[in-house]
Design a protein around this motif. Structure first.
Motif, PDB file in Angstrom:
ATOM      1  N   UNK A 113       0.822  -1.230   0.000  1.00 56.40           N
ATOM      2  CA  UNK A 113       0.000   0.000   0.000  1.00 56.40           C
ATOM      3  C   UNK A 113       0.846   1.266   0.000  1.00 56.40           C
ATOM      4  N   UNK A 114       2.125   1.123   0.350  1.00 55.43           N
ATOM      5  CA  UNK A 114       3.004   2.280   0.380  1.00 55.43           C
ATOM      6  C   UNK A 114       2.768   3.191   1.576  1.00 55.43           C
ATOM      7  N   UNK A 115       2.228   2.643   2.661  1.00 56.08           N
ATOM      8  CA  UNK A 115       2.015   3.445   3.868  1.00 56.08           C
ATOM      9  C   UNK A 115       1.928   2.529   5.082  1.00 56.08           C
ATOM     10  N   UNK A 116       2.189   3.130   6.236  1.00 57.09           N
ATOM     11  CA  UNK A 116       2.138   2.363   7.470  1.00 57.09           C
ATOM     12  C   UNK A 116       0.708   2.227   7.966  1.00 57.09           C
ATOM     13  N   UNK A 117       0.422   1.097   8.573  1.00 58.05           N
ATOM     14  CA  UNK A 117      -0.892   0.853   9.157  1.00 58.05           C
ATOM     15  C   UNK A 117      -1.011   1.572  10.500  1.00 58.05           C
ATOM     16  N   UNK A 118      -2.219   1.932  10.848  1.00 61.94           N
ATOM     17  CA  UNK A 118      -2.496   2.430  12.185  1.00 61.94           C
ATOM     18  C   UNK A 118      -2.758   1.187  13.030  1.00 61.94           C
ATOM     19  N   UNK A 119      -1.917   0.951  14.006  1.00 59.11           N
ATOM     20  CA  UNK A 119      -2.005  -0.292  14.782  1.00 59.11           C
ATOM     21  C   UNK A 119      -2.668  -0.051  16.131  1.00 59.11           C
ATOM     22  N   UNK A 120      -3.485  -0.996  16.525  1.00 65.29           N
ATOM     23  CA  UNK A 120      -4.148  -0.970  17.814  1.00 65.29           C
ATOM     24  C   UNK A 120      -3.952  -2.348  18.443  1.00 65.29           C
ATOM     25  N   UNK A 121      -2.867  -2.522  19.159  1.00 67.05           N
ATOM     26  CA  UNK A 121      -2.546  -3.819  19.749  1.00 67.05           C
ATOM     27  C   UNK A 121      -3.520  -4.139  20.876  1.00 67.05           C
ATOM     28  N   UNK A 122      -3.986  -5.367  20.877  1.00 65.01           N
ATOM     29  CA  UNK A 122      -4.935  -5.845  21.879  1.00 65.01           C
ATOM     30  C   UNK A 122      -4.365  -7.102  22.529  1.00 65.01           C
ATOM     31  N   UNK A 123      -4.815  -7.408  23.743  1.00 67.88           N
ATOM     32  CA  UNK A 123      -4.377  -8.652  24.371  1.00 67.88           C
ATOM     33  C   UNK A 123      -5.002  -9.855  23.661  1.00 67.88           C
ATOM     34  N   UNK A 124      -4.445 -11.023  23.931  1.00 67.58           N
ATOM     35  CA  UNK A 124      -5.019 -12.252  23.380  1.00 67.58           C
ATOM     36  C   UNK A 124      -6.488 -12.325  23.757  1.00 67.58           C
ATOM     37  N   UNK A 125      -7.317 -12.734  22.816  1.00 63.38           N
ATOM     38  CA  UNK A 125      -8.745 -12.847  23.048  1.00 63.38           C
ATOM     39  C   UNK A 125      -9.085 -14.279  23.486  1.00 63.38           C
ATOM     40  N   UNK A 126     -10.173 -14.447  24.239  1.00 66.71           N
ATOM     41  CA  UNK A 126     -10.558 -15.799  24.656  1.00 66.71           C
ATOM     42  C   UNK A 126     -10.707 -16.730  23.451  1.00 66.71           C
ATOM     43  N   UNK A 127     -10.113 -17.891  23.547  1.00 69.93           N
ATOM     44  CA  UNK A 127     -10.203 -18.878  22.470  1.00 69.93           C
ATOM     45  C   UNK A 127      -9.162 -18.706  21.382  1.00 69.93           C
ATOM     46  N   UNK A 128      -8.393 -17.628  21.416  1.00 69.58           N
ATOM     47  CA  UNK A 128      -7.376 -17.379  20.386  1.00 69.58           C
ATOM     48  C   UNK A 128      -6.211 -18.340  20.567  1.00 69.58           C
ATOM     49  N   UNK A 129      -5.583 -18.726  19.463  1.00 69.27           N
ATOM     50  CA  UNK A 129      -4.415 -19.597  19.511  1.00 69.27           C
ATOM     51  C   UNK A 129      -3.211 -18.868  18.944  1.00 69.27           C
ATOM     52  N   UNK A 130      -2.026 -19.294  19.321  1.00 72.85           N
ATOM     53  CA  UNK A 130      -0.813 -18.610  18.884  1.00 72.85           C
ATOM     54  C   UNK A 130      -0.431 -18.924  17.444  1.00 72.85           C
TER      55      UNK A 130
END
Length: 120
Positions: A65-82
C-alpha cells in the motif's frame, strides 16, 4: 502469532482439482483421509501450509500500500491460539497439488486487484 494465508488463485485451483475427486464410500485414498464412514463425503484442508507471523503479514500490506498501518494492539482474546496452519496432506494425496503463492506475491496481487476494482 502466526496464521496460514492462502491466495485466492491457489484456493480456486485446489477446488477445481477437487471437483474430479469424487469420494467413494469405504475407499479412503490415504491414511490422512477424512472420508466419512456414513457416506461419500470428506473434508479437505486447502491452505498454504506455511504459517506467517501476523506482523510480517501487516508489513507486506504496508509495503504493497506504500504506507504504514495504524495499529491498535490488543491482548489475546478468549479462544485465540498462537499458531495455526493447514495440513494439506489429503489435498496433495487427492490432487497432487499444493498451494504455493508466497505472502509477498499474494498480498501485492490482492492490493493491485483491490485498487483496480474499487478505483482507489
Amino acid at each position: 502469532m502466526e496464521r496460514d494465508f492462502t491466495y485466492v488463485d491457489d484456493l480456486v485451483t485446489a477446488i477445481l482439482r477437487l471437483v474430479d475427486c469424487v469420494p467413494t464410500a469405504g475407499q479412503p485414498v490415504a491414511a490422512c483421509d477424512s472420508l466419512s464412514p456414513a457416506g461419500p463425503f470428506r473434508i479437505v484442508n486447502i491452505g498454504n501450509a506455511q504459517p506467517v507471523q501476523l506482523l510480517d503479514f501487516i508489513a507486506e500490506i504496508e509495503r504493497a500500500c506504500g504506507r504504514e498501518a495504524v495499529r491498535n494492539y490488543m491482548p489475546m482474546q478468549p479462544g485465540e491460539v498462537l499458531k495455526t496452519w493447514a495440513d494439506t496432506a489429503l489435498l496433495q494425496a487427492l490432487t497432487g497439488y499444493r498451494p504455493s503463492t508466497g505472502i509477498e506475491t499474494g498480498v501485492a496481487a490482492f492490493v493491485t486487484w483491490y485498487r483496480a476494482h474499487y478505483g482507489v
